[in-house]
Design a protein around this motif. Structure first.
Motif, PDB file in Angstrom:
ATOM      1  N   ASN A 127       0.807  -1.237   0.000  1.00  7.34           N
ATOM      2  CA  ASN A 127       0.000   0.000   0.000  1.00  7.34           C
ATOM      3  C   ASN A 127       0.834   1.279   0.000  1.00  7.34           C
ATOM      4  OD1 ASN A 127      -1.987  -1.920   0.609  1.00  7.34           O
ATOM      5  ND2 ASN A 127      -1.809  -1.502   2.785  1.00  7.34           N
ATOM      6  N   TRP A 128       2.028   1.209  -0.532  1.00  4.64           N
ATOM      7  CA  TRP A 128       2.840   2.411  -0.585  1.00  4.64           C
ATOM      8  C   TRP A 128       2.744   2.990  -1.973  1.00  4.64           C
ATOM      9  CZ3 TRP A 128       8.630   2.599   1.325  1.00  4.64           C
ATOM     10  CH2 TRP A 128       8.675   3.333   2.521  1.00  4.64           C
ATOM     11  N   GLY A 129       2.613   4.315  -2.074  1.00  3.95           N
ATOM     12  CA  GLY A 129       2.556   4.959  -3.386  1.00  3.95           C
ATOM     13  C   GLY A 129       3.893   4.791  -4.107  1.00  3.95           C
ATOM     14  N   ARG A 130       3.849   5.028  -5.438  1.00  4.58           N
ATOM     15  CA  ARG A 130       5.043   4.888  -6.255  1.00  4.58           C
ATOM     16  C   ARG A 130       6.180   5.782  -5.755  1.00  4.58           C
ATOM     17  NH1 ARG A 130       6.525   3.793 -11.758  1.00  4.58           N
ATOM     18  NH2 ARG A 130       7.200   5.857 -12.376  1.00  4.58           N
ATOM     19  N   GLY A 131       5.814   7.028  -5.374  1.00  7.72           N
ATOM     20  CA  GLY A 131       6.813   7.991  -4.921  1.00  7.72           C
ATOM     21  C   GLY A 131       7.601   7.460  -3.730  1.00  7.72           C
ATOM     22  N   ARG A 132       6.887   6.966  -2.734  1.00  7.85           N
ATOM     23  CA  ARG A 132       7.559   6.464  -1.525  1.00  7.85           C
ATOM     24  C   ARG A 132       8.438   5.259  -1.853  1.00  7.85           C
ATOM     25  NH1 ARG A 132       6.476   8.071   4.003  1.00  7.85           N
ATOM     26  NH2 ARG A 132       8.307   6.810   4.277  1.00  7.85           N
ATOM     27  N   ARG A 133       7.938   4.399  -2.747  1.00  7.09           N
ATOM     28  CA  ARG A 133       8.722   3.203  -3.096  1.00  7.09           C
ATOM     29  C   ARG A 133      10.032   3.593  -3.765  1.00  7.09           C
ATOM     30  NH1 ARG A 133       4.164   0.684  -5.214  1.00  7.09           N
ATOM     31  NH2 ARG A 133       5.097   0.686  -7.290  1.00  7.09           N
ATOM     32  N   ILE A 134       9.947   4.576  -4.651  1.00  4.37           N
ATOM     33  CA  ILE A 134      11.152   4.980  -5.383  1.00  4.37           C
ATOM     34  C   ILE A 134      12.157   5.628  -4.422  1.00  4.37           C
ATOM     35  CG2 ILE A 134      12.012   6.620  -7.121  1.00  4.37           C
ATOM     36  CD1 ILE A 134       9.387   5.983  -8.695  1.00  4.37           C
ATOM     37  N   VAL A 135      11.670   6.507  -3.538  1.00  2.00           N
ATOM     38  CA  VAL A 135      12.571   7.163  -2.587  1.00  2.00           C
ATOM     39  C   VAL A 135      13.241   6.115  -1.700  1.00  2.00           C
ATOM     40  CG1 VAL A 135      12.645   8.666  -0.545  1.00  2.00           C
ATOM     41  CG2 VAL A 135      11.374   9.396  -2.574  1.00  2.00           C
ATOM     42  N   SER A 136      12.455   5.125  -1.264  1.00  2.00           N
ATOM     43  CA  SER A 136      12.985   4.146  -0.323  1.00  2.00           C
ATOM     44  C   SER A 136      13.980   3.183  -0.981  1.00  2.00           C
ATOM     45  CB  SER A 136      11.824   3.376   0.309  1.00  2.00           C
ATOM     46  OG  SER A 136      12.326   2.403   1.194  1.00  2.00           O
ATOM     47  N   THR A 137      13.584   2.601  -2.119  1.00  2.00           N
ATOM     48  CA  THR A 137      14.512   1.647  -2.755  1.00  2.00           C
ATOM     49  C   THR A 137      15.724   2.398  -3.304  1.00  2.00           C
ATOM     50  OG1 THR A 137      13.172   1.768  -4.757  1.00  2.00           O
ATOM     51  CG2 THR A 137      12.843  -0.151  -3.379  1.00  2.00           C
ATOM     52  N   GLY A 138      15.491   3.588  -3.881  1.00  2.00           N
ATOM     53  CA  GLY A 138      16.599   4.393  -4.393  1.00  2.00           C
ATOM     54  C   GLY A 138      17.549   4.790  -3.271  1.00  2.00           C
ATOM     55  N   GLY A 139      17.009   5.139  -2.137  1.00  2.00           N
ATOM     56  CA  GLY A 139      17.832   5.559  -0.993  1.00  2.00           C
ATOM     57  C   GLY A 139      18.709   4.422  -0.494  1.00  2.00           C
ATOM     58  N   SER A 140      18.144   3.231  -0.396  1.00  2.00           N
ATOM     59  CA  SER A 140      18.944   2.098   0.070  1.00  2.00           C
ATOM     60  C   SER A 140      20.024   1.732  -0.945  1.00  2.00           C
ATOM     61  CB  SER A 140      18.059   0.869   0.352  1.00  2.00           C
ATOM     62  OG  SER A 140      17.657   0.870   1.706  1.00  2.00           O
ATOM     63  N   TRP A 141      19.657   1.792  -2.239  1.00  2.00           N
ATOM     64  CA  TRP A 141      20.630   1.486  -3.294  1.00  2.00           C
ATOM     65  C   TRP A 141      21.796   2.481  -3.253  1.00  2.00           C
ATOM     66  CZ3 TRP A 141      22.410   4.286  -7.505  1.00  2.00           C
ATOM     67  CH2 TRP A 141      23.162   3.559  -8.437  1.00  2.00           C
ATOM     68  N   TYR A 142      21.455   3.757  -3.172  1.00  2.00           N
ATOM     69  CA  TYR A 142      22.456   4.835  -3.141  1.00  2.00           C
ATOM     70  C   TYR A 142      23.410   4.662  -1.956  1.00  2.00           C
ATOM     71  CZ  TYR A 142      23.897   9.731  -2.193  1.00  2.00           C
ATOM     72  OH  TYR A 142      24.592  10.875  -1.919  1.00  2.00           O
ATOM     73  N   ALA A 143      22.837   4.429  -0.789  1.00  2.00           N
ATOM     74  CA  ALA A 143      23.665   4.295   0.411  1.00  2.00           C
ATOM     75  C   ALA A 143      24.531   3.042   0.343  1.00  2.00           C
ATOM     76  CB  ALA A 143      22.774   4.262   1.660  1.00  2.00           C
ATOM     77  N   ARG A 144      23.952   1.963  -0.170  1.00  2.00           N
ATOM     78  CA  ARG A 144      24.710   0.707  -0.250  1.00  2.00           C
ATOM     79  C   ARG A 144      25.906   0.869  -1.174  1.00  2.00           C
ATOM     80  NH1 ARG A 144      20.745  -2.259  -1.932  1.00  2.00           N
ATOM     81  NH2 ARG A 144      21.358  -2.694  -4.063  1.00  2.00           N
ATOM     82  N   ARG A 145      25.687   1.531  -2.323  1.00  2.00           N
ATOM     83  CA  ARG A 145      26.778   1.707  -3.290  1.00  2.00           C
ATOM     84  C   ARG A 145      27.859   2.626  -2.737  1.00  2.00           C
ATOM     85  NH1 ARG A 145      26.044  -0.165  -8.509  1.00  2.00           N
ATOM     86  NH2 ARG A 145      28.259   0.383  -8.619  1.00  2.00           N
ATOM     87  N   LEU A 146      27.453   3.754  -2.176  1.00  2.00           N
ATOM     88  CA  LEU A 146      28.456   4.714  -1.705  1.00  2.00           C
ATOM     89  C   LEU A 146      29.233   4.190  -0.506  1.00  2.00           C
ATOM     90  CD1 LEU A 146      27.130   6.831  -3.616  1.00  2.00           C
ATOM     91  CD2 LEU A 146      27.708   8.504  -1.870  1.00  2.00           C
ATOM     92  N   LEU A 147      28.557   3.460   0.345  1.00  2.00           N
ATOM     93  CA  LEU A 147      29.228   2.986   1.562  1.00  2.00           C
ATOM     94  C   LEU A 147      29.928   1.647   1.335  1.00  2.00           C
ATOM     95  CD1 LEU A 147      26.482   3.925   4.198  1.00  2.00           C
ATOM     96  CD2 LEU A 147      28.562   5.204   3.616  1.00  2.00           C
ATOM     97  N   GLY A 148      29.591   0.982   0.236  1.00  2.00           N
ATOM     98  CA  GLY A 148      30.243  -0.294  -0.052  1.00  2.00           C
ATOM     99  C   GLY A 148      29.877  -1.387   0.935  1.00  2.00           C
TER     100      GLY A 148
END
Ligand SMILES: Nc1nc2c(ncn2[C@@H]2O[C@H](COP(=O)(O)OP(=O)(O)O)[C@@H](O)[C@H]2O)c(=O)[nH]1
Ligand SMILES: [Mg+2]
Length: 237
Positions: A127-148
């Protein structure tokens, strides 16, 4: 079972606080509500329930400063109270009280930090809108890549720490307030050599009350991640 304190931050959760505290009762945990003087009276409702329910206590803070400072105050109180395990979760039923025993079990089976994870096999969002899903998955991806790091869900707020993790990481150095707080605590735990386990959870959007997510919380996370990496490269964390 290890003595466990759940830190439950609240800001304007009057519709959720009572059902949440009652749902946590049968689990045999202590619950510490951390209320930032909610204008809707959540703090008073929590006080009234704490008088009845022996497993509940309430930490009142004077003003809303974001989740990070609220959690830090809660962690310190829980450590001083002697808890072996310290959990954090939201008070809006996005985190299912029925999942708490699985997080505790992951720590009992050896993890130093167990994360309720939406982004491992068996986990997800509902039940999460598209916007929230993108921010959340994008945020985890970004942090995972930058922090290694290998952790899939870095921004979630459903976590169980063994006390030694919170004793070791430098809580006094943490300035993050929003999602960055979740990223930072997990990253500091990994840097300190602790083991992290991801436990699949289904995260469902709240049905009562309002999200306090804001643009500034997202911006903080975007800027804080490279700063964390930089601190790690300099050996500060
Ligand atoms: N004490 C305290 N609790 C907060 C604050 N901001 C959010 N919360 C609580 O933290 C939990 C998660 O916040 P929420 O707004 O649902 O964030 P979202 O799940 O990312 O939309 C809820 O229990 C909120 O009531 C704050 O500044 N202080
Ligand atoms: Mg929420």
């Amino acid at each position: 079972m290890p003595s466990t304190t759940i830190c439950l931050p609240t800001f304007n959760e009057r519709a959720n606080i009572e059902p949440m505290l009652r749902a946590l009762g049968p689990l045999g945990v202590h619950v510490l509500v951390i209320d930032d003087d909610s204008p809707d009276g959540t703090g008073e409702i929590a006080d009234r329930l704490a008088a009845d329910l022996g497993y509940v206590s309430v930490l009142h803070r004077e003003r809303k400063e974001g989740l990070g400072p609220a959690y830090l105050a809660g962690f310190r109180r829980a450590l001083a109270g002697g808890a072996d395990l310290i959990l954090e979760m939201d008070c809006d039923f996005s985190h299912d009280p029925a999942d708490v025993p699985r997080l505790i079990a992951a720590c009992e089976e050896g993890a130093d930090l167990a994360l309720g994870s939406r982004y491992v096999s068996g986990g997800g969002t509902e039940n999460w809108g598209r916007g929230r899903r993108i921010v959340s998955t994008g945020g985890s991806w970004y942090a995972r890549r930058l922090l290694g790091v290998g952790v899939r869900d870095l921004t979630g707020g459903f976590k169980c720490y063994r006390r030694r993790v919170l004793e070791r990481i430098d809580l006094g150095a943490i300035r993050s307030k929003g999602y960055a707080f979740q990223i930072e605590t997990t990253y500091r735990a990994i840097r300190a050599g602790f083991t992290v386990a991801e436990v699949p959870i289904l995260f469902s959007d709240r049905t009562a009350g309002q999200s306090k997510m804001s643009r500034s919380i997202v911006v903080e996370a975007v800027t804080r991640v490279p700063a964390l990496r930089f601190d790690a490269l300099l050996g500060r964390i």
